[in-house]
Enzyme design. Structure first.
Site, mmCIF file in Angstrom:
data_model
loop_
_atom_site.group_PDB
_atom_site.id
_atom_site.type_symbol
_atom_site.label_atom_id
_atom_site.label_comp_id
_atom_site.label_asym_id
_atom_site.label_seq_id
_atom_site.Cartn_x
_atom_site.Cartn_y
_atom_site.Cartn_z
ATOM 1 N N CYS A 128 41.418 43.767 24.814
ATOM 2 C CA CYS A 128 40.312 42.923 25.269
ATOM 3 C C CYS A 128 38.954 43.357 24.723
ATOM 4 O O CYS A 128 37.987 42.593 24.785
ATOM 5 C CB CYS A 128 40.271 42.885 26.795
ATOM 6 S SG CYS A 128 41.809 42.311 27.542
ATOM 7 N N HIS A 261 33.267 40.542 28.692
ATOM 8 C CA HIS A 261 34.663 40.122 28.617
ATOM 9 C C HIS A 261 35.008 39.392 29.901
ATOM 10 O O HIS A 261 34.711 39.858 31.005
ATOM 11 C CB HIS A 261 35.552 41.357 28.435
ATOM 12 C CG HIS A 261 37.008 41.104 28.660
ATOM 13 N ND1 HIS A 261 37.668 40.043 28.069
ATOM 14 C CD2 HIS A 261 37.928 41.753 29.421
ATOM 15 C CE1 HIS A 261 38.935 40.060 28.448
ATOM 16 N NE2 HIS A 261 39.113 41.083 29.279
ATOM 17 N N ASN A 291 41.504 34.988 31.449
ATOM 18 C CA ASN A 291 41.295 36.140 30.572
ATOM 19 C C ASN A 291 42.003 35.877 29.246
ATOM 20 O O ASN A 291 43.223 35.879 29.177
ATOM 21 C CB ASN A 291 41.850 37.402 31.240
ATOM 22 C CG ASN A 291 41.648 38.665 30.421
ATOM 23 O OD1 ASN A 291 41.344 38.608 29.233
ATOM 24 N ND2 ASN A 291 41.842 39.805 31.054
#
Length: 334
Positions: A128, A261, A291
């Site tokens: 990520c 993020h 996500n």
């Protein structure tokens, strides 16, 4: 367009000149996903997911759509936004944890689809944090004169590695791609970057499978210790944000937009509170995207640019944290 090192201007910077994104058309709401999980005997609800994550929906790619398919469309949109054509590109970096194949890299597949030949193209794996890592590498290459016009892409199809028998993880992730064009400039763009990793925490977020002899060894589905990830994420995101501000000689109040993020609204809010930034200055897309790992920051950036939130001349803080454990931040003038 490669610049020779002996002709590098004394003040050479890297600026984002274009942004782009691509989301699969298939939107899966919490209600739809909860119904699918109920058929497996797993109980969840829209309220349960929203309360814990802020996520209301995510996009899932069709079976014949790969990371490169999403990434190449995001790249095309970014090039159009920058007023560039594929032949202008002399560096391609793709951040992904869900590549099209073991090799070659997804970057070279996108390079082929764009009709580009000869320039460096490679994948970067930091989960990520991948887009922040990729932006930092491209910035360094442009500053050194090794490149002048880079495509930095985050592209993921995380739906392929989700365990739909685990309601604590399968509701969190989605698919998508985002991209930026980063170009050499005499005016400062990227002001400072900082990257970190600590492999001691590798077990709290991982996909512990591999391929050997034509067989999958281990478990090829995502595993996460949510509480451990949450505690570590809030801590390191605050630390790296302050680190990059100090490196750039800026203060938290100089940040116009925090683009973190998009993992969990609670983590994002916690980071903003520690920096004393109001929630109105945090770009949030996790509610509709979920996500999307390395794609989440460039997706959020492109959304904010095209919606008119982010304006030229503003200062942005991009930061990410992911499996590895990896984390990093980029401070830039847009």
């Amino acid at each position: 367009m490669n610049a020779s090192v002996d002709r590098i201007p004394p003040h050479r910077y890297a600026r984002i000149t274009g942004t782009g994104s691509m989301l699969p058309p298939k939107r899966v709401s919490n209600v739809e996903l909860a119904a699918q999980l109920a058929a497996r005997g797993l109980e969840t609800s829209d309220e349960w997911i929203v309360e814990r994550t802020g996520i209301r929906a995510r996009r899932f790619a069709e079976a014949d759509v790969n990371a490169s398919d999403l990434g190449v469309e995001a790249a095309r949109h970014a090039l159009e936004s920058a007023g560039r054509v594929p032949d202008d590109v002399d560096l391609i970096i793709v951040a992904t944890s869900t590549p099209d194949m073991v090799f070659p890299s997804t970057a070279t597949i996108i390079q082929r689809k764009l009709g580009i030949q000869g320039c460096p193209a490679f994948d970067l794996q930091a989960v990520c944090s991948g887009f922040v890592y990729g932006l930092s590498v491209a910035d360094a290459m442009i500053r050194s004169g090794a490149a002048s016009c880079a495509l930095v892409i985050g592209a993921e199809v995380f739906s392929r590695i989700l365990d739909f028998n685990d309601r604590t993880t399968c509701v969190l992730f989605g698919d998508g791609a985002g991209a930026v064009v980063l170009e050499a400039s005499a005016e400062p763009g990227i002001l400072a970057t900082r990257l970190h990793a600590d492999g001691q925490h590798m077990d709290i977020l991982c996909t512990p499978g591999t391929v050997s002899g034509g067989q999958v060894l281990g478990d090829p589905l995502l595993k996460m210790d949510g509480q451990a990830v949450f505690k570590l994420a809030v801590k390191v995101l605050d630390e790296v944000a302050r680190e990059v501000l100090e490196a750039a000689g800026r203060r938290a109040e100089d940040i116009d937009w925090l683009i973190p993020h998009q993992a969990n609204i609670r983590i994002m809010q916690g980071t903003a509170r520690k920096l004393k930034l109001p929630s109105e200055r945090v770009v949030v897309t996790v509610d509709e995207h979920g996500n999307t790992s390395a794609a989440s920051i460039p997706l959020a950036l492109d959304h904010a640019v095209r919606s008119g939130q982010v304006q030229r001349g503003q200062t942005l803080m991009l930061e990410g944290v992911g499996g590895g454990f990896t984390w990093g931040a980029v401070l830039l003038d847009f």
